[in-house]
Write an enzyme that holds these catalytic residues in place. Structure first.
Site, PDB file in Angstrom:
ATOM      1  N   LYS A  95       8.638 -15.294 -21.247  1.00 15.37           N
ATOM      2  CA  LYS A  95       9.039 -13.925 -20.892  1.00 15.37           C
ATOM      3  C   LYS A  95       9.806 -13.287 -22.041  1.00 15.37           C
ATOM      4  O   LYS A  95       9.575 -12.147 -22.393  1.00 15.37           O
ATOM      5  CB  LYS A  95       9.923 -14.002 -19.640  1.00 15.37           C
ATOM      6  CG  LYS A  95       9.783 -12.940 -18.656  1.00 15.37           C
ATOM      7  CD  LYS A  95       8.583 -12.964 -17.742  1.00 15.37           C
ATOM      8  CE  LYS A  95       7.280 -13.418 -18.280  1.00 15.37           C
ATOM      9  NZ  LYS A  95       6.206 -13.605 -17.382  1.00 15.37           N
ATOM     10  N   CYS A 136       0.863  -1.175   0.000  1.00 17.05           N
ATOM     11  CA  CYS A 136       0.000   0.000   0.000  1.00 17.05           C
ATOM     12  C   CYS A 136       0.901   1.228   0.000  1.00 17.05           C
ATOM     13  O   CYS A 136       2.114   1.110   0.122  1.00 17.05           O
ATOM     14  CB  CYS A 136      -0.857   0.046   1.266  1.00 17.05           C
ATOM     15  SG  CYS A 136      -1.829  -1.441   1.523  1.00 17.05           S
ATOM     16  N   ARG A 143       1.382   1.662  -5.991  1.00 16.86           N
ATOM     17  CA  ARG A 143       1.561   0.724  -4.879  1.00 16.86           C
ATOM     18  C   ARG A 143       0.257   0.019  -4.499  1.00 16.86           C
ATOM     19  O   ARG A 143       0.248  -0.861  -3.631  1.00 16.86           O
ATOM     20  CB  ARG A 143       2.087   1.464  -3.649  1.00 16.86           C
ATOM     21  CG  ARG A 143       3.400   2.178  -3.873  1.00 16.86           C
ATOM     22  CD  ARG A 143       3.857   2.860  -2.620  1.00 16.86           C
ATOM     23  NE  ARG A 143       4.138   1.894  -1.566  1.00 16.86           N
ATOM     24  CZ  ARG A 143       5.274   1.243  -1.429  1.00 16.86           C
ATOM     25  NH1 ARG A 143       6.251   1.444  -2.275  1.00 16.86           N
ATOM     26  NH2 ARG A 143       5.450   0.383  -0.439  1.00 16.86           N
ATOM     27  N   ASN A 165       1.112   0.469   5.994  1.00 16.93           N
ATOM     28  CA  ASN A 165       1.535  -0.372   4.878  1.00 16.93           C
ATOM     29  C   ASN A 165       2.291  -1.541   5.478  1.00 16.93           C
ATOM     30  O   ASN A 165       3.234  -1.336   6.237  1.00 16.93           O
ATOM     31  CB  ASN A 165       2.448   0.423   3.936  1.00 16.93           C
ATOM     32  CG  ASN A 165       3.134  -0.467   2.917  1.00 16.93           C
ATOM     33  OD1 ASN A 165       2.531  -1.441   2.450  1.00 16.93           O
ATOM     34  ND2 ASN A 165       4.368  -0.150   2.566  1.00 16.93           N
ATOM     35  N   GLY A 166       1.882  -2.770   5.130  1.00 13.80           N
ATOM     36  CA  GLY A 166       2.560  -3.953   5.667  1.00 13.80           C
ATOM     37  C   GLY A 166       1.532  -4.933   6.202  1.00 13.80           C
ATOM     38  O   GLY A 166       0.353  -4.859   5.866  1.00 13.80           O
ATOM     39  N   GLU A 186       7.467 -12.530 -25.080  1.00 16.05           N
ATOM     40  CA  GLU A 186       6.472 -11.464 -24.910  1.00 16.05           C
ATOM     41  C   GLU A 186       7.070 -10.066 -24.833  1.00 16.05           C
ATOM     42  O   GLU A 186       6.455  -9.112 -25.285  1.00 16.05           O
ATOM     43  CB  GLU A 186       5.514 -11.744 -23.736  1.00 16.05           C
ATOM     44  CG  GLU A 186       6.069 -11.540 -22.360  1.00 16.05           C
ATOM     45  CD  GLU A 186       5.037 -11.805 -21.272  1.00 16.05           C
ATOM     46  OE1 GLU A 186       5.360 -12.520 -20.333  1.00 16.05           O
ATOM     47  OE2 GLU A 186       3.919 -11.285 -21.368  1.00 16.05           O
ATOM     48  N   GLU A 222       8.546 -20.842 -18.835  1.00  8.55           N
ATOM     49  CA  GLU A 222       8.348 -19.460 -18.374  1.00  8.55           C
ATOM     50  C   GLU A 222       9.452 -18.542 -18.906  1.00  8.55           C
ATOM     51  O   GLU A 222       9.173 -17.405 -19.308  1.00  8.55           O
ATOM     52  CB  GLU A 222       8.289 -19.455 -16.837  1.00  8.55           C
ATOM     53  CG  GLU A 222       8.205 -18.100 -16.175  1.00  8.55           C
ATOM     54  CD  GLU A 222       6.993 -17.269 -16.597  1.00  8.55           C
ATOM     55  OE1 GLU A 222       6.089 -17.781 -17.247  1.00  8.55           O
ATOM     56  OE2 GLU A 222       6.990 -16.062 -16.272  1.00  8.55           O
ATOM     57  N   HIS A 253      14.143 -35.616 -29.759  1.00  8.50           N
ATOM     58  CA  HIS A 253      12.976 -36.157 -30.472  1.00  8.50           C
ATOM     59  C   HIS A 253      12.425 -35.163 -31.484  1.00  8.50           C
ATOM     60  O   HIS A 253      11.287 -35.308 -31.936  1.00  8.50           O
ATOM     61  CB  HIS A 253      11.894 -36.563 -29.470  1.00  8.50           C
ATOM     62  CG  HIS A 253      12.355 -37.629 -28.522  1.00  8.50           C
ATOM     63  ND1 HIS A 253      12.617 -38.926 -28.915  1.00  8.50           N
ATOM     64  CD2 HIS A 253      12.657 -37.566 -27.201  1.00  8.50           C
ATOM     65  CE1 HIS A 253      13.040 -39.629 -27.880  1.00  8.50           C
ATOM     66  NE2 HIS A 253      13.075 -38.821 -26.823  1.00  8.50           N
ATOM     67  N   LYS A 272      -2.625  -6.611 -19.516  1.00  5.27           N
ATOM     68  CA  LYS A 272      -2.334  -7.172 -18.189  1.00  5.27           C
ATOM     69  C   LYS A 272      -3.444  -8.116 -17.734  1.00  5.27           C
ATOM     70  O   LYS A 272      -3.181  -9.122 -17.100  1.00  5.27           O
ATOM     71  CB  LYS A 272      -2.167  -6.023 -17.191  1.00  5.27           C
ATOM     72  CG  LYS A 272      -1.703  -6.442 -15.818  1.00  5.27           C
ATOM     73  CD  LYS A 272      -0.250  -6.862 -15.819  1.00  5.27           C
ATOM     74  CE  LYS A 272       0.217  -7.436 -14.499  1.00  5.27           C
ATOM     75  NZ  LYS A 272       1.408  -8.296 -14.674  1.00  5.27           N
ATOM     76  N   TRP A 297      -3.767  -1.710  -1.339  1.00  6.85           N
ATOM     77  CA  TRP A 297      -3.821  -2.955  -2.120  1.00  6.85           C
ATOM     78  C   TRP A 297      -4.096  -4.026  -1.080  1.00  6.85           C
ATOM     79  O   TRP A 297      -3.235  -4.377  -0.280  1.00  6.85           O
ATOM     80  CB  TRP A 297      -2.489  -3.213  -2.831  1.00  6.85           C
ATOM     81  CG  TRP A 297      -2.538  -4.423  -3.682  1.00  6.85           C
ATOM     82  CD1 TRP A 297      -2.050  -5.667  -3.370  1.00  6.85           C
ATOM     83  CD2 TRP A 297      -3.096  -4.536  -4.990  1.00  6.85           C
ATOM     84  NE1 TRP A 297      -2.277  -6.528  -4.404  1.00  6.85           N
ATOM     85  CE2 TRP A 297      -2.913  -5.875  -5.408  1.00  6.85           C
ATOM     86  CE3 TRP A 297      -3.735  -3.648  -5.844  1.00  6.85           C
ATOM     87  CZ2 TRP A 297      -3.347  -6.331  -6.648  1.00  6.85           C
ATOM     88  CZ3 TRP A 297      -4.165  -4.106  -7.074  1.00  6.85           C
ATOM     89  CH2 TRP A 297      -3.964  -5.435  -7.469  1.00  6.85           C
TER      90      TRP A 297
HETATM   91  C1  F6R Z   1       2.873 -13.374 -18.891  1.00  3.24           C
HETATM   92  C2  F6R Z   1       1.569 -12.952 -18.438  1.00  3.24           C
HETATM   93  C3  F6R Z   1       0.373 -13.715 -18.876  1.00  3.24           C
HETATM   94  C4  F6R Z   1      -0.526 -14.006 -17.667  1.00  3.24           C
HETATM   95  C5  F6R Z   1      -1.841 -14.681 -18.121  1.00  3.24           C
HETATM   96  C6  F6R Z   1      -2.699 -15.043 -16.939  1.00  3.24           C
HETATM   97  O1  F6R Z   1       3.885 -12.549 -18.399  1.00  3.24           O
HETATM   98  O2  F6R Z   1       1.453 -12.003 -17.723  1.00  3.24           O
HETATM   99  O3  F6R Z   1       0.750 -14.898 -19.503  1.00  3.24           O
HETATM  100  O4  F6R Z   1       0.176 -14.837 -16.804  1.00  3.24           O
HETATM  101  O5  F6R Z   1      -2.553 -13.805 -18.960  1.00  3.24           O
HETATM  102  O6  F6R Z   1      -3.038 -13.927 -16.181  1.00  3.24           O
HETATM  103  P1  F6R Z   1      -3.598 -14.080 -14.722  1.00  3.24           P
HETATM  104  O7  F6R Z   1      -2.512 -14.637 -13.871  1.00  3.24           O
HETATM  105  O8  F6R Z   1      -3.992 -12.697 -14.315  1.00  3.24           O
HETATM  106  O9  F6R Z   1      -4.759 -15.007 -14.795  1.00  3.24           O
END
Ligand code: F6R
Length: 601
Positions: free
Chosen positions: A481, A2, A27, A96-97, A484, A477, A500, A596, A70
């Site tokens: 990363k 927060c 935050r 905050n915490g 993307e 993963e 394979h 996001k 948050w």
């Molecule tokens: C990758 C990324 C996406 C999310 C996916 C699921 O860096 O951010 O692959 O992981 O869209 O999102 P959540 O976790 O919000 O369901």
């Protein structure tokens, strides 16, 4: 996570608090509030939502505190928004915490006649301060004494009717004091008041800062201490990112803190026990035949990691399924299948839809999310929060590590409920979990070497990530990363699968990044490393085993944490992706075509 702010001085406090809270919204932004302390006593304005929605009066009061939240304890509602007050409304607190022992304190205070109006951990603080004031302490003494009762992490700002100023305190949560021409400030970070003051003092753990109209005094353990003043050179935008160029890099570096928040108050290491506040009964967990994680993208990789932990440690069949592909079928018994949607946002349409299919079939569910009040928390039978704090960069980083850490704790809960994990084994495992923040920090400290390797290989034609066992989700993963945010061809493979088919893609122009740590069968993976090396590919490895560097062009050391080592290796991959993307001049925090929160199927 927060944000808090406070002001004491000659100017009206409200405009300063409002702008400060806007600057702190990175935050947290699910609820907001301010308290003014003046001739009319303590006045409170707070509600769920963002600062832009908070209706504030025209007001000349010159002392006030504010908070943008948050949520970690209690949904984002008006009642749970900060500031919180004591029974008489004479004390107001922003925090905050996490106060870890709040339930014990709350029980004690309720027994003594205090009435609570929120579900937050914070609310115990104004009531404790109220008790000390009633016993005759002034506000600085009262806050100092209350600190001795609190366990956990906190940055606090406190105002009271009988004190013309603010008392602030810090333990393991950021707190900075600003020394301006027209008054003094407290905040979670300098962004909040940068336009008013660039002269700052960073408050240290155990410090109590007393802000009055004559200035600021800081004490620690009751003794006055002299903390240095710094001059902040950053511009506001950089300050919001704490000096980092991108939110993604800031969030990568926030992982030790995020992990501490994830684990805070949940582990009894001496007893080898975990408390996730689960509502699902122990008998039900004990009777399970199967656990299914449903998720997308990075959260799916966290689910894959967890599925392997659950199978090996909790001795129950477990799998991770891509949410958009998931059907509840294959002869599963709905009464004995626990479905775990893993979702940072709690709003991913594919994951919600998978959860609904599981519910229709009669299965019970436990959501794992970062977002209080999100749709998944309303639809699942039970929820565990990962407490990573808000993630602004589109690429998930700190939430991945917090998801896996939360799921590792869940694995222990399951294993203990099912009687398949001895106390000794559980103590050993939890001791490694506890070491996660420090181990991640070790990798972050080696960023320079990772950056150099990323810059050297940024123009390679393709990148192949390989790993076995718990290294496999990390390979996936790592590749996700990189693709993307750097827009390059990157793929993750189970290392044993290379021969394979994918081996045909490997050339001297394609880098191979390998997970060679404990928990990822490193010896077997070294054989695959030799396969790709003989095709001329440069190999970069994250390793916790001796002598592996002999077979690698570049090696990054990963601390040895058993089955959690691959999770640390992932931090190398995050930094590698970040620096490749930076070298290529990509839009790192908002990569093309991505959002996001993905709320369409
Ligand atoms: C990758 C990324 C996406 C999310 C996916 C699921 O860096 O951010 O692959 O992981 O869209 O999102 P959540 O976790 O919000 O369901």
């Amino acid at each position: 996570m927060c944000g808090i702010i406070g002001y004491v001085g000659d100017e009206p406090a409200l405009p300063i608090l409002r702008t400060g809270l806007e600057n702190l919204e990175y935050r947290g932004y699910d609820s907001v509030g301010v308290s003014l302390r003046g001739d009319e006593g303590i006045r409170l304005f707070k509600q769920a939502g963002r600062i832009k929605d908070l209706v504030l009066p025209d007001d000349e009061t010159t002392v006030g505190i504010g908070h943008t939240r948050w949520s970690t304890h209690g949904e984002p509602t008006d009642a749970n928004a900060h500031p919180h007050t004591d029974c008489g409304g004479d004390v107001a607190v922003v925090h905050n915490g996490i106060i870890e022992n709040y339930d014990t304190l709350r029980e004690e205070l309720e027994r003594d006649g205090h009435t609570f109006t929120s579900e937050t951990d914070t609310e115990v603080v104004p009531h404790l301060v109220e008790e000390r004031l009633a016993a005759g302490d002034d506000l600085p003494t009262a806050v100092t004494r209350v600190l001795d009762r609190l366990e956990g992490t906190f940055a606090l700002g406190v105002v009271a009717v009988d004190f013309d100023g603010i008392v602030a305190a810090r333990q393991d949560s950021p707190l900075v004091v600003g020394h301006g021409e027209t008054g003094s400030f407290i905040a979670s970070d300098v962004t909040a008041f940068l336009e008013h003051s660039r002269e700052v003092t960073y408050v240290e753990d155990g410090d109590v800062a007393v802000l009055t109209r004559t200035g600021v005094e800081i004490t620690n353990d009751g003794e006055v201490v002299d903390r240095p003043r710094d001059h902040v050179e950053w511009e506001a935008e950089a300050a919001e990112k704490s000096g980092y160029e991108h939110y993604m890099l800031k969030e990568i570096h926030e992982q030790p803190t995020a992990l501490r928040q994830t684990l805070s108050g949940r582990i009894d290491e001496l007893a080898g026990k975990v408390d996730l506040d689960l509502e699902l009964p122990k008998e039900y967990l004990n009777s399970l035949d199967e656990v299914t994680f449903v998720a997308c993208g990075t959260s799916y990789h966290a689910g894959m990691y967890a599925a392997r932990l659950v199978e090996t440690l909790a001795d129950v069949r477990a799998s991770a399924e891509i949410a958009s592909e998931y059907e509840f079928d294959g002869g599963r018994d709905p009464w004995r299948t626990l479905v775990i949607p893993v979702t940072q946002s709690g709003e991913t349409a594919d994951t919600l839809s998978a959860l609904r299919r599981a519910k229709r079939a009669g299965a019970r569910s436990l959501a794992v999310t970062n977002t209080l009040g999100s749709t998944v928390t309303r639809e699942a039978d039970d929820t565990v929060f990962i407490r990573a704090g808000p993630e602004i960069g589109v690429a998930a980083t700190k939430t991945f590590v917090s998801q896996v850490a939360t799921l590792a704790l869940l694995t222990v809960s399951l294993a203990r409920a099912r009687g398949v994990m001895s106390t000794t084994r559980s103590i050993e495992f939890l001791s490694n979990v506890r070491k996660l923040p420090g181990a991640v920090q070790q990798v972050l400290d080696a960023e320079q070497a990772i950056r150099e390797a990323a810059e050297e290989h940024a123009d390679d034609e393709a990148f192949f990530f390989i790993g076995r066992k718990l290294g496999y989700p990390v390979a996936l993963e790592g590749a996700l990363k990189l693709k993307e945010i750097a827009y390059v061809h990157a793929e993750g493979f189970a290392a044993g699968e290379l021969k394979h088919g994918p081996l045909a893609l490997v050339t001297p122009e394609s880098s191979v990044l390998a997970v060679l740590s404990e928990g990822a069968n490193p010896k077997a993976t070294l054989n695959n490393v030799k396969e790709v090396e003989s095709r001329g590919a440069p190999v970069l490895g994250c390793t916790s085993i001796e002598d592996a560097e002999k077979f690698l062009d570049v090696s990054f050391e990963v601390p040895e944490l058993g089955v959690l080592s691959p999770l640390i290796a992932n931090v190398c991959f995050q930094l590698f992706a970040y620096h490749v993307a930076k070298r290529k001049g990509r839009s790192i925090d908002k990569p093309r075509n991505l959002a996001k929160s993905v709320t369409v199927e």
